[in-house]
Design a protein around this motif. Structure first.
Motif, PDB file in Angstrom:
ATOM      1  N   UNK A  44       0.849  -1.207   0.000  1.00 33.53           N
ATOM      2  CA  UNK A  44       0.000   0.000   0.000  1.00 33.53           C
ATOM      3  C   UNK A  44       0.881   1.253   0.000  1.00 33.53           C
ATOM      4  N   UNK A  45       1.892   1.250   0.849  1.00 34.55           N
ATOM      5  CA  UNK A  45       2.818   2.395   0.893  1.00 34.55           C
ATOM      6  C   UNK A  45       3.426   2.612  -0.494  1.00 34.55           C
ATOM      7  N   UNK A  46       3.701   1.504  -1.187  1.00 35.37           N
ATOM      8  CA  UNK A  46       4.395   1.569  -2.464  1.00 35.37           C
ATOM      9  C   UNK A  46       3.554   1.925  -3.674  1.00 35.37           C
ATOM     10  N   UNK A  47       2.248   2.075  -3.501  1.00 36.92           N
ATOM     11  CA  UNK A  47       1.398   2.397  -4.652  1.00 36.92           C
ATOM     12  C   UNK A  47       1.782   3.745  -5.264  1.00 36.92           C
ATOM     13  N   UNK A  48       2.098   3.718  -6.549  1.00 40.02           N
ATOM     14  CA  UNK A  48       2.326   4.943  -7.344  1.00 40.02           C
ATOM     15  C   UNK A  48       3.491   5.825  -6.882  1.00 40.02           C
ATOM     16  N   UNK A  49       4.429   5.265  -6.112  1.00 41.94           N
ATOM     17  CA  UNK A  49       5.614   6.061  -5.741  1.00 41.94           C
ATOM     18  C   UNK A  49       6.876   5.242  -6.008  1.00 41.94           C
ATOM     19  N   UNK A  50       8.015   5.912  -6.028  1.00 39.73           N
ATOM     20  CA  UNK A  50       9.267   5.223  -6.350  1.00 39.73           C
ATOM     21  C   UNK A  50       9.727   4.334  -5.194  1.00 39.73           C
ATOM     22  N   UNK A  51      10.572   3.373  -5.544  1.00 37.28           N
ATOM     23  CA  UNK A  51      11.126   2.456  -4.543  1.00 37.28           C
ATOM     24  C   UNK A  51      11.862   3.242  -3.445  1.00 37.28           C
ATOM     25  N   UNK A  52      12.570   4.280  -3.870  1.00 44.58           N
ATOM     26  CA  UNK A  52      13.334   5.092  -2.910  1.00 44.58           C
ATOM     27  C   UNK A  52      12.395   5.774  -1.905  1.00 44.58           C
ATOM     28  N   UNK A  53      11.295   6.323  -2.434  1.00 40.20           N
ATOM     29  CA  UNK A  53      10.317   6.992  -1.553  1.00 40.20           C
ATOM     30  C   UNK A  53       9.702   6.000  -0.564  1.00 40.20           C
ATOM     31  N   UNK A  54       9.424   4.792  -1.041  1.00 41.44           N
ATOM     32  CA  UNK A  54       8.858   3.747  -0.167  1.00 41.44           C
ATOM     33  C   UNK A  54       9.808   3.483   0.995  1.00 41.44           C
ATOM     34  N   UNK A  55      11.077   3.348   0.670  1.00 39.11           N
ATOM     35  CA  UNK A  55      12.066   3.007   1.718  1.00 39.11           C
ATOM     36  C   UNK A  55      12.148   4.108   2.773  1.00 39.11           C
ATOM     37  N   UNK A  56      12.081   5.352   2.319  1.00 41.18           N
ATOM     38  CA  UNK A  56      12.126   6.490   3.254  1.00 41.18           C
ATOM     39  C   UNK A  56      10.938   6.441   4.207  1.00 41.18           C
ATOM     40  N   UNK A  57       9.751   6.260   3.636  1.00 43.38           N
ATOM     41  CA  UNK A  57       8.525   6.211   4.462  1.00 43.38           C
ATOM     42  C   UNK A  57       8.576   5.015   5.410  1.00 43.38           C
ATOM     43  N   UNK A  58       9.018   3.884   4.883  1.00 43.60           N
ATOM     44  CA  UNK A  58       9.075   2.648   5.684  1.00 43.60           C
ATOM     45  C   UNK A  58      10.015   2.814   6.884  1.00 43.60           C
ATOM     46  N   UNK A  59      11.150   3.447   6.639  1.00 47.90           N
ATOM     47  CA  UNK A  59      12.117   3.685   7.725  1.00 47.90           C
ATOM     48  C   UNK A  59      11.486   4.569   8.799  1.00 47.90           C
ATOM     49  N   UNK A  60      10.762   5.598   8.365  1.00 51.58           N
ATOM     50  CA  UNK A  60      10.079   6.471   9.333  1.00 51.58           C
ATOM     51  C   UNK A  60       9.025   5.704  10.124  1.00 51.58           C
ATOM     52  N   UNK A  61       8.290   4.839   9.431  1.00 51.63           N
ATOM     53  CA  UNK A  61       7.252   4.056  10.120  1.00 51.63           C
ATOM     54  C   UNK A  61       7.864   3.157  11.191  1.00 51.63           C
ATOM     55  N   UNK A  62       8.985   2.545  10.848  1.00 55.35           N
ATOM     56  CA  UNK A  62       9.643   1.659  11.824  1.00 55.35           C
ATOM     57  C   UNK A  62      10.185   2.455  13.013  1.00 55.35           C
ATOM     58  N   UNK A  63      10.702   3.647  12.725  1.00 56.04           N
ATOM     59  CA  UNK A  63      11.217   4.495  13.803  1.00 56.04           C
ATOM     60  C   UNK A  63      10.078   4.924  14.727  1.00 56.04           C
ATOM     61  N   UNK A  64       8.910   5.202  14.139  1.00 53.14           N
ATOM     62  CA  UNK A  64       7.785   5.720  14.921  1.00 53.14           C
ATOM     63  C   UNK A  64       6.987   4.637  15.626  1.00 53.14           C
ATOM     64  N   UNK A  65       6.758   3.520  14.933  1.00 56.34           N
ATOM     65  CA  UNK A  65       5.847   2.489  15.479  1.00 56.34           C
ATOM     66  C   UNK A  65       6.558   1.226  15.950  1.00 56.34           C
ATOM     67  N   UNK A  66       7.863   1.136  15.719  1.00 58.00           N
ATOM     68  CA  UNK A  66       8.562  -0.101  16.072  1.00 58.00           C
ATOM     69  C   UNK A  66       8.195  -1.162  15.062  1.00 58.00           C
ATOM     70  N   UNK A  67       7.775  -2.321  15.561  1.00 58.35           N
ATOM     71  CA  UNK A  67       7.406  -3.393  14.645  1.00 58.35           C
ATOM     72  C   UNK A  67       6.125  -3.046  13.896  1.00 58.35           C
ATOM     73  N   UNK A  68       6.086  -3.391  12.605  1.00 58.65           N
ATOM     74  CA  UNK A  68       4.887  -3.111  11.817  1.00 58.65           C
ATOM     75  C   UNK A  68       3.932  -4.287  11.971  1.00 58.65           C
TER      76      UNK A  68
END
Length: 205
Positions: free
Chosen positions: A52-76
């Motif tokens: 879902x995070x990856x819909x219509x955005x670049x792989x690089x953008x996904x990784x940035x968002x994913x890293x932030x999510x892990x920093x904020x929420x811990x385990x997904x």
């Protein structure tokens, strides 16, 4: 990917040889490229949120968002994401629409109203239908789950622009219609997913 467990999509020489015998043009490209590794996320929930995070955005953008999510929420996990608001999820850098979808799906899974593990017993088509009942999941995202999580062997997605672009580059086509696409897809069957892995790679060359 942080703490997410990943592995490579499993295939070997037998699959490469079969596809090469069915489609010499693809076979020649595969021989030139060697083995292409595709990282997958075996956990259904993690893979779905990543898709879902990856819909219509670049792989690089996904990784940035994913890293932030892990920093904020811990385990997904469903439980973790369900206790946070859509606003907090959106704060990791995605659209509000995606954040709401992720929040809703996390709640459904956390409350056992949507049983992801039941997908394992379903056919590809049934998996797609079941996933598309979830808000924010279209056919393309469901097909990506089949390859990038469940390692289903025969998925070639018409909805994936990179796959279509890879096909056009491989066969030297200026355009590609659904009918031509279907002919190639049937030629690759029952190992379409391995063909997809190579078509993705070709599209970015």
């Amino acid at each position: 990917m942080g703490a997410v467990i990943t592995k490579f999509f499993e295939y070997g020489q037998a699959e490469i040889d079969y596809l090469g015998s069915m489609d010499p043009v693809l076979g020649a490209a595969m021989a030139r490229m060697g083995k292409v590794e595709r990282i997958i996320i075996p956990d259904l929930f993690t893979a779905l949120i990543y898709a879902i995070v990856g819909q219509l955005i670049s792989v690089k953008a996904v990784r940035t968002i994913w890293t932030r999510m892990q920093a904020r929420f811990g385990e997904i996990t469903p439980q973790q994401l369900a206790i946070h608001t859509a606003d907090e999820i959106q704060g990791c850098g995605m659209t509000m629409k995606k954040a709401v979808c992720i929040h809703d799906i996390s709640n459904l899974v956390a409350q056992d109203d949507f049983k992801l593990e039941e997908l394992y017993g379903l056919s590809d088509q049934e998996v797609i239908q079941r996933l598309m009942k979830l808000k924010g999941i279209g056919k393309w995202t469901a097909e990506m789950m089949l390859i990038n999580c469940m390692e289903r062997p025969d998925v070639v997605s018409w909805g994936d622009i990179a796959i279509r672009r890879g096909m056009m580059k491989l066969y030297g086509l200026d355009t590609l219609n659904k009918e031509q696409f279907e002919q190639y897809r049937l030629r690759y069957s029952p190992l379409g997913s391995v063909a997809s892995i190579y078509l993705w790679e070709i599209s970015f060359q």
